[in-house]
Scaffold this active site. Structure first.
Site, mmCIF file in Angstrom:
data_model
loop_
_atom_site.group_PDB
_atom_site.id
_atom_site.type_symbol
_atom_site.label_atom_id
_atom_site.label_comp_id
_atom_site.label_asym_id
_atom_site.label_seq_id
_atom_site.Cartn_x
_atom_site.Cartn_y
_atom_site.Cartn_z
ATOM 1 N N SER A 83 34.152 39.297 34.496
ATOM 2 C CA SER A 83 34.010 40.191 35.659
ATOM 3 C C SER A 83 34.949 41.387 35.638
ATOM 4 O O SER A 83 34.734 42.345 36.401
ATOM 5 C CB SER A 83 34.259 39.421 36.953
ATOM 6 O OG SER A 83 33.087 38.802 37.377
ATOM 7 N N LYS A 86 33.498 44.763 35.278
ATOM 8 C CA LYS A 86 32.858 45.445 36.418
ATOM 9 C C LYS A 86 33.672 46.647 36.880
ATOM 10 O O LYS A 86 33.111 47.674 37.274
ATOM 11 C CB LYS A 86 32.697 44.460 37.587
ATOM 12 C CG LYS A 86 31.744 43.293 37.306
ATOM 13 C CD LYS A 86 31.895 42.201 38.372
ATOM 14 C CE LYS A 86 30.921 41.064 38.162
ATOM 15 N NZ LYS A 86 31.206 39.903 39.035
ATOM 16 N N TYR A 209 24.442 43.621 31.183
ATOM 17 C CA TYR A 209 25.555 43.094 31.983
ATOM 18 C C TYR A 209 26.189 41.870 31.303
ATOM 19 O O TYR A 209 27.419 41.738 31.245
ATOM 20 C CB TYR A 209 25.046 42.746 33.391
ATOM 21 C CG TYR A 209 25.978 41.876 34.180
ATOM 22 C CD1 TYR A 209 27.098 42.408 34.809
ATOM 23 C CD2 TYR A 209 25.762 40.497 34.269
ATOM 24 C CE1 TYR A 209 27.972 41.598 35.508
ATOM 25 C CE2 TYR A 209 26.626 39.676 34.966
ATOM 26 C CZ TYR A 209 27.733 40.231 35.581
ATOM 27 O OH TYR A 209 28.608 39.426 36.264
ATOM 28 N N TYR A 261 37.344 38.893 44.615
ATOM 29 C CA TYR A 261 36.261 38.173 45.293
ATOM 30 C C TYR A 261 36.570 37.999 46.779
ATOM 31 O O TYR A 261 37.173 38.883 47.383
ATOM 32 C CB TYR A 261 36.001 36.816 44.620
ATOM 33 C CG TYR A 261 35.913 36.873 43.118
ATOM 34 C CD1 TYR A 261 34.957 37.670 42.493
ATOM 35 C CD2 TYR A 261 36.780 36.156 42.316
ATOM 36 C CE1 TYR A 261 34.861 37.717 41.115
ATOM 37 C CE2 TYR A 261 36.692 36.194 40.940
ATOM 38 C CZ TYR A 261 35.735 36.980 40.347
ATOM 39 O OH TYR A 261 35.644 37.037 38.990
ATOM 40 N N VAL A 279 36.222 35.082 35.264
ATOM 41 C CA VAL A 279 36.190 33.613 35.174
ATOM 42 C C VAL A 279 36.730 33.050 33.858
ATOM 43 O O VAL A 279 36.939 31.846 33.770
ATOM 44 C CB VAL A 279 34.793 32.995 35.377
ATOM 45 C CG1 VAL A 279 34.372 33.021 36.811
ATOM 46 C CG2 VAL A 279 33.772 33.592 34.461
HETATM 47 N N1 GLN Z 1 29.532 36.838 33.415
HETATM 48 C C1 GLN Z 1 29.981 36.123 34.576
HETATM 49 C C2 GLN Z 1 28.836 35.892 35.537
HETATM 50 O O1 GLN Z 1 28.058 36.752 35.733
HETATM 51 C C3 GLN Z 1 31.100 36.869 35.220
HETATM 52 C C4 GLN Z 1 31.593 36.201 36.478
HETATM 53 C C5 GLN Z 1 33.049 36.347 36.751
HETATM 54 O O2 GLN Z 1 33.873 36.620 35.873
HETATM 55 N N2 GLN Z 1 33.389 36.076 37.972
HETATM 56 O O3 GLN Z 1 28.693 34.843 36.113
#
Ligand code: GLN
Length: 340
Positions: A83, A86, A209, A261, A279
């Site tokens: 993530s 992003k 993505y 988050y 994550v």
């Molecule tokens: N690639 C992961 C997903 O889309 C990224 C999620 C994350 O790092 N929170 O679930």
């Protein structure tokens, strides 16, 4: 919407600088040593390959806006950026299509719900809400101007590489593992399409993505990428202007409200810095004008944020005087005094 660029006054900035390098190195060493023994949290396993991560792995890197490097622990271990990508794709898109268009198409408010929520979209007329949750990130990736998904992917990869000051490549094992299991993200892509929020093909966009999330980085890379956002968009290693200073400001603003988050409010309350987690266990925190922090430890809390990553950022924020909201009576710098 606020027309903040229409005020007719030049933007001034006020930031400060990091303490001298030997002091920063001592505090980085202290922060790393203090949390090495902390075994709280669990390694993510909803992407099967992530469950293979070493729970003991722990690296901490600080890169100053002047390029000064301070590291402790395993800062060269490669992990998928997840993530955290992003934040940087959002910056690239803002640089391409502008603040107002991204605000309108994606939004900048926290959902208060987990990163892969579908309900958040349903409750908000199909708005992806913000670029740091999966819906908003998929919608943001779709806004990278390109004639094909292959071209869009290559622009994302090259853009993130410019932030990192090296050619980033995909961890193919993680990419395949997530592709085999990312049914929920594909559902999010389709839901965005159903609300008219996605122009390119939804499954191809989710594939771009998924690749961007599988880009392989180190804690050191994250610190360099963060330092670029801290340095008005100029990479302190290459000297390249990757995005504009206005885009850095916009990106850090969204990170402050949405980067951690549904725990973003608590993070800001404790640490007072814009940041993004992933994550796989990475965290990047940015101190505007001063530098970037990159941390890696794959043990996560329930919201998916690295436990050690959060603790070391809290330690550094306090000890290095980085909290954006902290002040002292008469403008005195408490951090300088405590380093004497
Ligand atoms: N690639 C992961 C997903 O889309 C990224 C999620 C994350 O790092 N929170 O679930």
């Amino acid at each position: 919407m606020f027309e903040h660029d229409a005020l007719g006054v030049a933007q001034q900035v006020s930031t400060g600088s990091l303490p001298p390098p030997p002091i920063v190195q001592r505090i980085v060493d202290e922060a790393h040593a203090r949390y090495t023994g902390l075994g709280e949290g669990t390694v993510a396993d909803y992407i099967p390959e992530l469950a293979e991560a070493d729970p003991a792995a722990f690296g901490l890197s600080v890169v100053g806006a002047d390029g000064a490097l301070h590291e402790a622990g395993e800062t060269g271990i490669a992990f998928s950026i997840q993530s955290i990508s992003k934040a940087f794709v959002f910056a690239l898109v803002c640089d391409e299509i502008g603040h107002a268009a991204v605000h309108e198409r994606v939004g900048v408010n926290n959902t208060g719900l987990p990163f892969n929520s579908l309900i958040a979209m349903e409750l908000n007329d199909g708005s992806p809400m913000n670029p740091m949750v999966n819906a908003g990130a998929i919608a943001t990736t779709a806004l990278i101007p390109a004639a094909s998904s292959d071209e869009r992917w290559e622009r994302v990869r090259q853009g993130l590489s410019r932030f990192a000051a090296r050619e980033l490549t995909v961890d193919e094992v993680v990419y395949r593992s997530e592709t085999a299991t990312n049914h929920r993200n594909r559902a999010i892509g389709k839901l965005l399409q159903s609300y008219g929020r996605l122009d390119p093909d939804p499954l191809e966009t989710v594939d771009v993505y998924t690749r961007q999330c599988a880009l392989s980085v180190t804690a050191h890379d994250l610190a360099v990428m963060g330092a670029t956002l801290a340095d008005g968009g100029v990479n302190p290693i290459t000297g390249e202007q990757v995005v504009s200073s206005e885009v850095c400001r916009d990106t850090l603003t969204v990170l402050a409200s949405c980067g951690m988050y549904e725990r973003s409010g608590e993070w800001l309350f404790e640490i007072g810095l814009p940041a993004k987690s992933g994550v796989s266990g990475g965290v990047v925190a940015i101190s505007p004008g001063k530098g970037g922090i990159g941390a890696y430890s794959p043990l996560l809390d329930a919201a998916g944020n690295s436990v050690r990553g959060q603790r070391v950022c809290a330690h550094l924020s306090r000890s290095l005087g980085l909290n954006l909201f902290a002040s002292a009576r008469g403008g005195a710098s408490g951090s300088e005094e405590s380093h004497e």
